[in-house]
Design an enzyme around this catalytic site. Structure first.
Site, PDB file in Angstrom:
ATOM      1  N   THR A   1       3.840  -4.125 -34.956  1.00  0.00           N
ATOM      2  CA  THR A   1       3.476  -3.268 -35.836  1.00  0.00           C
ATOM      3  C   THR A   1       5.237  -2.817 -36.276  1.00  0.00           C
ATOM      4  O   THR A   1       4.807  -3.089 -37.480  1.00  0.00           O
ATOM      5  CB  THR A   1       2.907  -2.019 -35.053  1.00  0.00           C
ATOM      6  OG1 THR A   1       1.712  -3.255 -34.614  1.00  0.00           O
ATOM      7  CG2 THR A   1       1.935  -1.093 -36.444  1.00  0.00           C
TER       8      THR A   1
ATOM      9  N   LYS B   1      -2.920  -3.882 -42.174  1.00  0.00           N
ATOM     10  CA  LYS B   1      -2.374  -4.969 -42.193  1.00  0.00           C
ATOM     11  C   LYS B   1      -4.083  -5.677 -41.328  1.00  0.00           C
ATOM     12  O   LYS B   1      -4.848  -4.835 -40.995  1.00  0.00           O
ATOM     13  CB  LYS B   1      -1.116  -4.692 -40.922  1.00  0.00           C
ATOM     14  CG  LYS B   1      -2.227  -4.260 -39.463  1.00  0.00           C
ATOM     15  CD  LYS B   1      -0.886  -3.528 -38.529  1.00  0.00           C
ATOM     16  CE  LYS B   1      -1.339  -2.880 -37.383  1.00  0.00           C
ATOM     17  NZ  LYS B   1      -2.315  -2.905 -36.839  1.00  0.00           N
TER      18      LYS B   1
ATOM     19  N   HIS C   1      -3.481   7.714 -27.748  1.00  0.00           N
ATOM     20  CA  HIS C   1      -3.395   6.742 -28.374  1.00  0.00           C
ATOM     21  C   HIS C   1      -5.266   7.217 -28.918  1.00  0.00           C
ATOM     22  O   HIS C   1      -4.713   7.433 -30.161  1.00  0.00           O
ATOM     23  CB  HIS C   1      -4.390   5.242 -27.751  1.00  0.00           C
ATOM     24  CG  HIS C   1      -4.158   4.566 -29.230  1.00  0.00           C
ATOM     25  ND1 HIS C   1      -3.460   3.768 -29.075  1.00  0.00           N
ATOM     26  CD2 HIS C   1      -4.999   2.944 -29.477  1.00  0.00           C
ATOM     27  CE1 HIS C   1      -3.078   3.301 -30.091  1.00  0.00           C
ATOM     28  NE2 HIS C   1      -4.142   2.496 -30.074  1.00  0.00           N
TER      29      HIS C   1
ATOM     30  N   GLU D   1       0.158  -1.193   0.281  1.00  0.00           N
ATOM     31  CA  GLU D   1      -0.275  -0.055   0.375  1.00  0.00           C
ATOM     32  C   GLU D   1       0.935   1.294   0.345  1.00  0.00           C
ATOM     33  O   GLU D   1       1.977   1.410   0.456  1.00  0.00           O
ATOM     34  CB  GLU D   1      -1.020   0.151   0.801  1.00  0.00           C
ATOM     35  CG  GLU D   1      -2.363  -1.494   1.225  1.00  0.00           C
ATOM     36  CD  GLU D   1      -3.098  -0.954   2.696  1.00  0.00           C
ATOM     37  OE1 GLU D   1      -2.608   0.216   2.749  1.00  0.00           O
ATOM     38  OE2 GLU D   1      -3.643  -1.725   2.705  1.00  0.00           O
TER      39      GLU D   1
ATOM     40  N   ASP E   1       3.690   6.824 -35.266  1.00  0.00           N
ATOM     41  CA  ASP E   1       3.512   6.006 -34.336  1.00  0.00           C
ATOM     42  C   ASP E   1       2.564   7.156 -32.695  1.00  0.00           C
ATOM     43  O   ASP E   1       3.933   8.122 -33.085  1.00  0.00           O
ATOM     44  CB  ASP E   1       2.983   4.531 -34.647  1.00  0.00           C
ATOM     45  CG  ASP E   1       1.506   4.192 -33.519  1.00  0.00           C
ATOM     46  OD1 ASP E   1       0.658   4.721 -33.438  1.00  0.00           O
ATOM     47  OD2 ASP E   1       2.231   2.733 -33.798  1.00  0.00           O
TER      48      ASP E   1
END
Length: 319
Positions: A234, A200, A137, A46, A226
């Site tokens: 990729t 792809k 993203h 914790e 990217d």
């Protein structure tokens, strides 16, 4: 009569443990120090956090990318936000250079979690009043928040470096159809370079199979763009395919260097001339390799923080 705090004196900067060097760079850009904070763990794991100065009535910026170990760093962000809220901060901005769980941004099959939305709920419920993130993203994640959200891009840093290399016959390549908008914007700012797209078929998570390339890459210097490099499947498969299609050189650009195994082996195999990333995610010595270039986004984030604090335009930085 007491003198009220000026807006400049209200600004406080704190950092979680995920990327302290980046936070220190941002603090230097802003001409200030990181706020003092006790952070320790109990025997069972914790986390305990205590802010070590008064932040009552202050505008607090918490810098914490939710990188590996993702769950630990995300939980730490939530706990520090809670500590600042309970210390009566006037406004709390979560500065998240790398937003975790962003790939789970929609349902593509039944009985799936939209974890990106869950993280947004957690950050908001913890007490954040505003979020600053870099290169999501998926841009739609901004809509998961009901609080102000500033989305900035690492492309100005990447583009400045690429221009300094004076590369010729450039073609900007999207490694998949989903990244076309990002690659198109990148190409436009790179002297309106031509665009190509790799088509792809993904067989499973972190496994990609290249099928076709849309556009002309023969004899050109290809720049794969990217938002992140995770296992590098990729990017490296795309680079191999571009070389088979006649590309003279292949470079890779990404904001977030996640670099999960076996990324380093793939990226250092020689298929790429250079891998250009930023320091939103720390890149330790164990993940360094010859072709790697790490650029700092500290000034970019620092300037964004200052503009938010001064209530001036952030979007004008990218025109």
């Amino acid at each position: 009569m007491l003198t009220p705090l000026s807006d400049n004196n209200r600004l406080r900067l704190f950092s979680g443990s995920a990327n302290i060097p980046l936070a220190q760079e941002i603090a230097r850009y802003l001409g200030m120090d990181l706020g003092p904070m006790i952070r320790k763990r109990f025997a069972d794991g914790e986390l305990y956090v205590q802010i070590q100065e008064s932040i009552r009535g202050c505008d607090v910026y918490l810098i914490q990318p939710c990188s590996y170990p993702v769950n630990d760093h995300l939980m730490e962000l939530l706990i520090v936000i809670d500590a600042c809220r309970r210390a009566s901060a006037r406004q709390i901005t979560a500065v998240i250079p790398y937003y975790s769980y962003a790939r789970a941004d929609r349902k593509t099959a039944g009985r799936e979690s939209i974890a990106a939305k869950l993280v947004a709920n957690l950050v908001t419920e913890a007490g954040a009043d505003r979020v600053l993130a870099m290169d999501l993203h998926s841009a739609q994640i901004q809509g998961y928040f009901d609080i102000p959200f500033d989305h900035v891009y690492g492309s100005p840093v990447l583009l400045k470096y690429l221009r300094s290399k004076n590369l010729h016959d450039l073609v900007v390549v999207s490694p998949d159809v989903g990244g076309v908008a990002r690659a198109r914007a990148f190409a436009k700012k790179l002297n309106d370079a031509p665009l190509a797209i790799i088509d792809k078929r993904r067989q499973a998570h972190n496994v990609a199979e290249v099928m076709n390339v849309i556009g002309d890459v023969r004899g050109k210097t290809a720049v794969l763009v990217d938002d992140m490099i995770d296992t590098a499947g990729t990017i490296t498969e795309g680079a191999k395919f571009l070389r088979e299609e006649g590309a003279r050189q292949v470079y890779a650009c990404a904001t977030h260097a996640v670099f999960s195994p076996p990324a380093i082996e793939r990226l250092s195999s020689g298929v790429l001339e250079e891998v250009i990333v930023t320091n939103t995610v720390p890149v330790p010595d164990s993940k360094q390799f010859k072709q790697l270039t790490v650029l700092s986004v500290a000034n970019l984030i620092g300037e964004t923080i200052w503009r938010i604090h001064e209530d001036s335009s952030v979007s004008s930085m990218f025109r």
